[in-house]
Motif scaffolding. Structure first.
Motif, PDB file in Angstrom:
ATOM      1  N   LYS A   1      -8.692  50.822  -7.961  1.00  0.00           N
ATOM      2  CA  LYS A   1     -10.248  51.031  -7.854  1.00  0.00           C
ATOM      3  C   LYS A   1     -11.069  49.781  -8.250  1.00  0.00           C
ATOM      4  O   LYS A   1     -12.244  49.638  -7.604  1.00  0.00           O
ATOM      5  N   ASP A   2     -10.669  48.768  -8.878  1.00  0.00           N
ATOM      6  CA  ASP A   2     -11.210  47.557  -9.182  1.00  0.00           C
ATOM      7  C   ASP A   2     -10.854  46.790  -8.287  1.00  0.00           C
ATOM      8  O   ASP A   2     -11.386  45.201  -8.497  1.00  0.00           O
ATOM      9  N   LEU A   3     -10.555  46.903  -7.074  1.00  0.00           N
ATOM     10  CA  LEU A   3      -9.796  45.909  -5.856  1.00  0.00           C
ATOM     11  C   LEU A   3      -9.003  45.024  -6.649  1.00  0.00           C
ATOM     12  O   LEU A   3      -8.964  43.794  -6.057  1.00  0.00           O
TER      13      LEU A   3
ATOM     14  N   ILE B   1      -4.563  56.029  -7.619  1.00  0.00           N
ATOM     15  CA  ILE B   1      -5.377  55.954  -6.742  1.00  0.00           C
ATOM     16  C   ILE B   1      -5.446  54.541  -6.070  1.00  0.00           C
ATOM     17  O   ILE B   1      -5.709  53.914  -6.699  1.00  0.00           O
ATOM     18  N   TYR B   2      -5.053  54.390  -4.904  1.00  0.00           N
ATOM     19  CA  TYR B   2      -5.134  53.085  -4.094  1.00  0.00           C
ATOM     20  C   TYR B   2      -5.749  53.087  -2.827  1.00  0.00           C
ATOM     21  O   TYR B   2      -5.948  54.019  -2.179  1.00  0.00           O
ATOM     22  N   GLY B   3      -5.746  51.889  -2.339  1.00  0.00           N
ATOM     23  CA  GLY B   3      -6.178  51.496  -1.057  1.00  0.00           C
ATOM     24  C   GLY B   3      -5.346  50.422  -0.632  1.00  0.00           C
ATOM     25  O   GLY B   3      -4.802  49.747  -1.096  1.00  0.00           O
ATOM     26  N   ILE B   4      -5.081  50.538   0.767  1.00  0.00           N
ATOM     27  CA  ILE B   4      -4.486  49.399   1.685  1.00  0.00           C
ATOM     28  C   ILE B   4      -5.544  48.658   2.462  1.00  0.00           C
ATOM     29  O   ILE B   4      -6.152  49.398   3.286  1.00  0.00           O
ATOM     30  N   ARG B   5      -5.119  47.134   2.436  1.00  0.00           N
ATOM     31  CA  ARG B   5      -6.089  46.410   3.485  1.00  0.00           C
ATOM     32  C   ARG B   5      -4.939  45.706   4.147  1.00  0.00           C
ATOM     33  O   ARG B   5      -3.951  45.109   3.439  1.00  0.00           O
ATOM     34  N   ILE B   6      -5.000  45.554   5.312  1.00  0.00           N
ATOM     35  CA  ILE B   6      -3.933  44.633   6.122  1.00  0.00           C
ATOM     36  C   ILE B   6      -4.645  43.738   7.228  1.00  0.00           C
ATOM     37  O   ILE B   6      -5.824  43.807   7.326  1.00  0.00           O
ATOM     38  N   CYS B   7      -4.000  42.623   7.327  1.00  0.00           N
ATOM     39  CA  CYS B   7      -4.615  41.672   8.610  1.00  0.00           C
ATOM     40  C   CYS B   7      -3.304  41.221   9.284  1.00  0.00           C
ATOM     41  O   CYS B   7      -2.185  41.009   8.752  1.00  0.00           O
ATOM     42  N   HIS B   8      -3.416  41.116  10.602  1.00  0.00           N
ATOM     43  CA  HIS B   8      -2.476  40.523  11.729  1.00  0.00           C
ATOM     44  C   HIS B   8      -2.789  39.208  11.451  1.00  0.00           C
ATOM     45  O   HIS B   8      -3.396  38.612  12.248  1.00  0.00           O
ATOM     46  N   ASP B   9      -1.837  38.178  10.636  1.00  0.00           N
ATOM     47  CA  ASP B   9      -2.185  36.955  10.616  1.00  0.00           C
ATOM     48  C   ASP B   9      -1.281  36.271  11.814  1.00  0.00           C
ATOM     49  O   ASP B   9      -0.086  35.713  11.574  1.00  0.00           O
ATOM     50  N   GLU B  10      -1.991  36.025  12.725  1.00  0.00           N
ATOM     51  CA  GLU B  10      -1.267  35.758  14.360  1.00  0.00           C
ATOM     52  C   GLU B  10      -0.949  34.228  14.130  1.00  0.00           C
ATOM     53  O   GLU B  10      -0.028  33.590  14.534  1.00  0.00           O
TER      54      GLU B  10
ATOM     55  N   ASP C   1      -7.614  54.537   8.506  1.00  0.00           N
ATOM     56  CA  ASP C   1      -8.285  53.949   9.734  1.00  0.00           C
ATOM     57  C   ASP C   1      -9.834  53.718   9.481  1.00  0.00           C
ATOM     58  O   ASP C   1     -10.179  54.174  10.570  1.00  0.00           O
ATOM     59  N   LYS C   2      -9.959  53.481   8.551  1.00  0.00           N
ATOM     60  CA  LYS C   2     -11.432  53.078   8.314  1.00  0.00           C
ATOM     61  C   LYS C   2     -12.289  52.081   9.311  1.00  0.00           C
ATOM     62  O   LYS C   2     -11.440  50.948   9.042  1.00  0.00           O
ATOM     63  N   THR C   3     -12.816  52.630  10.161  1.00  0.00           N
ATOM     64  CA  THR C   3     -13.649  51.742  11.095  1.00  0.00           C
ATOM     65  C   THR C   3     -14.537  50.860  10.510  1.00  0.00           C
ATOM     66  O   THR C   3     -15.353  51.084   9.661  1.00  0.00           O
ATOM     67  N   VAL C   4     -14.478  49.459  10.628  1.00  0.00           N
ATOM     68  CA  VAL C   4     -15.341  48.591  10.454  1.00  0.00           C
ATOM     69  C   VAL C   4     -16.439  48.017  11.233  1.00  0.00           C
ATOM     70  O   VAL C   4     -16.255  47.780  12.288  1.00  0.00           O
ATOM     71  N   LYS C   5     -17.710  48.132  10.816  1.00  0.00           N
ATOM     72  CA  LYS C   5     -18.753  47.703  11.802  1.00  0.00           C
ATOM     73  C   LYS C   5     -19.337  46.465  11.406  1.00  0.00           C
ATOM     74  O   LYS C   5     -19.015  45.559  11.929  1.00  0.00           O
ATOM     75  N   MET C   6     -20.061  46.578  10.177  1.00  0.00           N
ATOM     76  CA  MET C   6     -20.671  45.097   9.910  1.00  0.00           C
ATOM     77  C   MET C   6     -20.266  44.611   8.564  1.00  0.00           C
ATOM     78  O   MET C   6     -20.497  43.465   8.146  1.00  0.00           O
ATOM     79  N   LYS C   7     -19.552  45.487   7.935  1.00  0.00           N
ATOM     80  CA  LYS C   7     -19.117  44.824   6.514  1.00  0.00           C
ATOM     81  C   LYS C   7     -17.925  45.698   5.899  1.00  0.00           C
ATOM     82  O   LYS C   7     -17.486  46.549   6.597  1.00  0.00           O
TER      83      LYS C   7
ATOM     84  N   GLU D   1     -13.843  53.655  -1.902  1.00  0.00           N
ATOM     85  CA  GLU D   1     -13.847  55.020  -1.944  1.00  0.00           C
ATOM     86  C   GLU D   1     -13.808  55.436  -0.434  1.00  0.00           C
ATOM     87  O   GLU D   1     -13.065  56.541  -0.129  1.00  0.00           O
ATOM     88  N   GLU D   2     -13.976  54.618   0.516  1.00  0.00           N
ATOM     89  CA  GLU D   2     -13.919  55.274   1.937  1.00  0.00           C
ATOM     90  C   GLU D   2     -12.507  55.117   2.481  1.00  0.00           C
ATOM     91  O   GLU D   2     -12.206  55.645   3.429  1.00  0.00           O
ATOM     92  N   TYR D   3     -11.633  54.355   1.863  1.00  0.00           N
ATOM     93  CA  TYR D   3     -10.057  54.070   2.294  1.00  0.00           C
ATOM     94  C   TYR D   3      -9.165  54.549   1.201  1.00  0.00           C
ATOM     95  O   TYR D   3      -8.084  54.231   1.536  1.00  0.00           O
ATOM     96  N   ALA D   4      -9.745  54.975  -0.046  1.00  0.00           N
ATOM     97  CA  ALA D   4      -8.868  55.349  -0.893  1.00  0.00           C
ATOM     98  C   ALA D   4      -7.867  56.507  -0.832  1.00  0.00           C
ATOM     99  O   ALA D   4      -8.251  57.334  -0.038  1.00  0.00           O
ATOM    100  N   PHE D   5      -6.904  56.351  -1.272  1.00  0.00           N
ATOM    101  CA  PHE D   5      -5.807  57.694  -1.186  1.00  0.00           C
ATOM    102  C   PHE D   5      -5.158  57.962  -2.668  1.00  0.00           C
ATOM    103  O   PHE D   5      -5.117  56.982  -3.457  1.00  0.00           O
TER     104      PHE D   5
END
Length: 138
Positions: free
Chosen positions: A46-48, A74-83, A106-112, A117-121
């Motif tokens: 939660k503290d990133l 409580i965790y969140g996952i962030r991923i990047c396809h490092d091509e 599968d939180k969709t990102v628009k501008m930021k 809390e939006e992607y935590a599980f």
């Protein structure tokens, strides 16, 4: 002497009853546009703060990763396809990502970037979490 042994036995029993057994996260990444590079995975609290960071080679258009020994929480996952294999998200000159990215739920990102809390599980004791993420490319 008996009270010391009894006290030790009670402590060990109490400790084992309430110890948090590690669980695992089963991650499935879909929607890759090619098989170049790696997937960079970051599990955050939660503290990133980063709990786990992994780098997985892309071989197919779907990548499945097992992340063992995670304490319940409580965790969140962030991923990047490092091509381009530079170990970071590549962006254009105004900051728009050139590579795919995604978040748990599968939180969709628009501008930021979404709030945690939006992607935590919740990862519960003795239960493994199954997380599917479909990459987004802008």
């Amino acid at each position: 002497m008996k009270s010391i042994i009894l006290g030790t036995l009670l402590f060990l029993t109490f400790n084992s009853l309430f110890a948090q057994a590690p669980s695992k996260i089963e991650l499935k990444v879909e929607g890759l546009r090619n098989t170049k590079g790696h997937i960079l995975i970051q599990v955050v609290d939660k503290d990133l703060s980063s709990i786990v960071e992994l780098k997985e080679k892309v071989i197919e258009d779907v990548v499945e990763i097992s992340i063992p020994d995670i304490k319940p929480g409580i965790y969140g996952i962030r991923i990047c396809h490092d091509e381009d294999n530079n170990d970071e998200m590549t962006s254009n000159w105004i900051g728009i990502p050139k590579e795919g990215f995604g978040y748990s739920w599968d939180k969709t990102v628009k501008m930021k970037e979404p709030d945690f809390e939006e992607y935590a599980f919740t990862l519960e004791k003795d239960n493994d979490a199954i997380v599917k993420i479909k990459l987004q490319y802008l």
